[in-house]
Scaffold this motif. Structure first.
Motif, PDB file in Angstrom:
ATOM      1  N   SER A   1       4.109   0.314   1.590  1.00 54.68           N
ATOM      2  CA  SER A   1       3.311  -0.650   1.758  1.00 54.68           C
ATOM      3  C   SER A   1       3.718  -2.063   1.889  1.00 54.68           C
ATOM      4  CB  SER A   1       1.650  -1.020   1.464  1.00 54.68           C
ATOM      5  OG  SER A   1       1.098  -1.765   1.516  1.00 54.68           O
TER       6      SER A   1
ATOM      7  N   LEU B   1      -1.861  -2.150  -1.176  1.00 57.55           N
ATOM      8  CA  LEU B   1      -2.338  -1.022  -0.410  1.00 57.55           C
ATOM      9  C   LEU B   1      -3.895  -1.391   0.159  1.00 57.55           C
ATOM     10  CD1 LEU B   1      -1.261   1.912  -2.304  1.00 57.55           C
ATOM     11  CD2 LEU B   1      -0.238   1.337  -0.184  1.00 57.55           C
TER      12      LEU B   1
ATOM     13  N   ARG C   1      -4.448  -4.325   2.609  1.00 56.61           N
ATOM     14  CA  ARG C   1      -4.122  -4.137   3.797  1.00 56.61           C
ATOM     15  C   ARG C   1      -5.384  -3.299   4.406  1.00 56.61           C
ATOM     16  NH1 ARG C   1      -0.819   0.900   5.709  1.00 56.61           N
ATOM     17  NH2 ARG C   1      -1.213   0.591   8.044  1.00 56.61           N
TER      18      ARG C   1
END
Length: 442
Positions: free
Chosen positions: A238, A246, A249
């Protein structure tokens, strides 16, 4: 109406113990808890419990029923020195070999064994890339066959077929959620199964896939169920590909809310944990799976607002899972005591409440009659303040006497209402066929 007479009532969250009381059940709900209730409800059927423990049903908050026929697998599995090679060499080969028959028997076997170990509910996370359309309804049939409550979803991913595979996975999640909605309106079957919107992990779902998942969540009103930070690779991927943590996002695509279930989370950043807490989402800790996959230990458990326990496919024995979770925590230098892990186990019922729009997890009027009943001749006093200690050092799945789901005894006096042996015999046959398909590269 049914009255369970002379029970030892045990509640995990909030902790509570009361001996020599009765529980009155009508339909799918508890309607009364107190002493000598048979006198108040003279028309009720009375079952003498002889002081057995009756507690709110246990929930396995993250599982993989598709893995049920992997036990003792004899397919040729190459050496797998790390987590990603384990996925590629074993699990991603197994899920590609699943078909409708294999999945059904895997689901039924897993459901039977969940019930026998005291589970009333399992939250499942499914993958079968060569059998996508209709796969979740096949699992639903397994839940209904056995009487187990649960949730399931399809593990949306692009690891096999790019955008086309992503779209098929999202469509299966949407179609299944709509099937559940229609079944509820029709009212011809017990409302035992619900839907999440599933995804494998951030490292196998592109931004195009996340956008599709956002649409599915808005369309269905369900929440996301996804693995995240199970291994450091997910985090590194990521940061490398997207320049983001993570969950940050995922949040950019509106995928984190109070129905979100994040499995594992070993390496989530402090800001990601704060984000999940602010959105009131759940982390599910899977201690035995993490140990088996040698991915490390989650030292951040005390930082989570909402934490539940799962198995990640290593059966559904939540008594055993709690023990491993606690002992591993202590081995890793953690400060939590068994009462915290008893609370985490009880928290699985809050996940059900958020998704079934009903009350779970307490022995009170108005709560669902999902109950785990145990024989446990305690050698020491059993009190609210030491329930965790009895779970960590005493009670086990061998203590399970009966299991009630939605007001129905699906397992009573250690017996199911139907013959299980033909199911196990057929499962052995289809498992052998699946293992051959794995070796053939299907």
């Amino acid at each position: 109406m049914l009255v369970l007479k002379n029970v030892t009532a045990v509640q995990l969250n909030p902790a509570w113990v009361q001996e020599n009381i009765d529980i009155a059940i009508e339909g799918s709900e508890i309607i009364d808890v107190g002493a000598n209730l048979s006198g108040y409800y003279p028309a009720a059927t009375v079952k003498e419990m002889h002081g057995r423990i009756v507690m709110p049903g246990m929930v396995c908050a993250h599982n993989h029923f598709y893995s049920g026929l992997s036990r003792g697998i004899t397919a040729q599995i190459p050496p797998s020195p790390d987590f990603i090679s384990t996925l590629k060499n074993l699990w991603w080969r197994l899920d590609r070999a699943l078909d409708e028959e294999t999945l059904y028997y895997s689901g039924v076997i897993c459901a039977l064994e969940a019930i026998k170990s005291g589970c009333t509910s399992v939250i499942d996370h499914h993958a079968s890339p060569h059998y996508i359309a209709g796969s979740l309804n096949t699992l639903r049939k397994a839940f209904l066959k056995t009487g187990l409550r649960g949730m399931t979803c399809f593990e949306t991913t692009d690891r096999n077929g790019g955008l086309e595979e992503l779209q098929a996975g999202v469509e299966e999640n949407i179609n299944f959620a709509q099937l559940i909605d229609k079944a509820r309106v029709a009212g011809k079957e017990r409302y035992l199964v619900e839907a999440h919107i599933g995804a494998h992990a951030p490292f196998t779902v592109s931004n195009a896939g996340l956008a599709l998942l956002r649409g599915a969540i808005k369309q269905t009103g369900r929440g996301l169920h996804i693995h995240a930070a199970e291994d450091l690779y997910d985090v590194s991927h990521s940061h490398d590909k997207y320049g983001k943590d993570l969950l940050a996002r995922l949040a950019e695509f509106d995928l984190i809310d109070n129905k979100t279930l994040i499995a594992h989370g070993l390496y989530l950043s402090t800001s990601d944990i704060q984000l999940l807490n602010e959105k009131d989402g759940f982390l599910v800790h899977n201690a035995r799976s993490n140990m088996n996959n040698h991915v490390g230990y989650n030292h951040q458990l005390p930082q989570y607002r909402n934490l539940a326990l799962g198995t990640d496919g290593i059966g559904s024995d939540m008594f055993e899972e709690l023990k491993f979770a606690y002992f591993k925590h202590r081995d890793a230098g953690g400060s939590l005591w068994p009462d915290s892990f008893a609370r985490f186990l009880g928290n699985g019922n809050e996940l059900l409440a958020r998704n079934f729009n009903a009350q779970f997890g307490c022995l009170k009027a108005g709560y669902k009659a999902d109950l785990t009943i145990c024989d446990y001749p305690s050698p020491t006093p059993l009190k609210a303040e030491n329930i965790g200690g009895h779970l960590a050092f005493g009670l086990g799945s061998s203590s399970v006497h009966s299991v009630m789901v939605d007001g129905v005894m699906v397992y009573e006096d250690r017996q199911f209402a139907f013959d299980c042996e033909p199911i196990y015999a057929e499962a052995r046959k289809v498992a052998a066929k699946m293992w051959r398909r794995m070796d053939a590269g299907i």
